[in-house]
Design an enzyme around this catalytic site. Sequence first.
Site, PDB file in Angstrom:
ATOM      1  N   SER A  21       0.839  -1.151   0.110  1.00 42.04           N
ATOM      2  CA  SER A  21      -0.029  -0.038  -0.115  1.00 42.04           C
ATOM      3  C   SER A  21       0.851   1.279  -0.059  1.00 42.04           C
ATOM      4  CB  SER A  21      -0.827   0.145   1.170  1.00 42.04           C
ATOM      5  OG  SER A  21      -1.884   0.987   1.008  1.00 42.04           O
ATOM      6  N   ASN A  22       0.139   2.593   0.516  1.00 42.03           N
ATOM      7  CA  ASN A  22       1.080   3.673   0.337  1.00 42.03           C
ATOM      8  C   ASN A  22       0.611   4.481   1.642  1.00 42.03           C
ATOM      9  OD1 ASN A  22      -1.143   5.310  -0.671  1.00 42.03           O
ATOM     10  ND2 ASN A  22      -0.723   4.125  -2.274  1.00 42.03           N
TER      11      ASN A  22
END
Length: 216
Positions: A21-22
Amino acid sequence: MKLLITAGPTREHLDPVRFLSNRSSGKMGFAVAQAAVERGHTVTLVAGPVTLPTPEQVFRVDVVSALDMLAAVRRLLPYQHALVMCAAVADWRPKSQSDTKLKKTEVPIEVALEPNPDILKTMLPLKEDRIFVGFAAETGDPLAEAQRKLTSKGLDLIVANDVTRPDAGFEVDTNLVTFLTPSEPPRALPLQSKLDIGRAIVDWLEQRERAAPNIT
Ligand code: CTP
């Protein structure tokens, strides 16, 4: 206007407990949604996994992965005047996903990835007279990169920001952005809250709609 706004990160699962993810918190997209309902617009918010409360009167659709987000945008876009893509869509996903938690001995040292579709580019053939707005969160040269994305994604407006600044970008409540459009010189906005930037984006959308009303 009827606005479709995306927000937050996407998660690309390797197994039920592990994902790529981020750092996106969703704050910018939720702020645009809040600003739009304040002005009486009808907002559908497609949100990746975030911990933010839903602004009042916003219809929220929760998604996990980039493919989920694409499916939601594809389903909802026909009913909208504009698409505002604030989401930080993960560019890749693991090539294989396990339905059960992988044992540490089973997790490959190198995880094979495949590219996710670009949601804006995928939706471009369905754009017609809708307004498309994108974001460009950059660590290099924000304006040059944003200009490239404005053109390659067929956008009407791109909102560029430098995410290396401590008072702009991920997680914080303020942002420092520049608006780029195909026809006007870049417009740098002062440092301000994400809600006020959301209001500036809504101002821009309203002016644009007045200049070239669409009938969706
Ligand atoms: N975007 C999208 N689909 C993707 C990736 C990004 O629609 N798979 C949208 C984002 O929501 C944003 C804009 O495209 O509005 C720019 O996203 P960004 O992550 O800055 O650019 P990328 O296209 O991922 O390009 P790069 O990785 O080269 O920076």
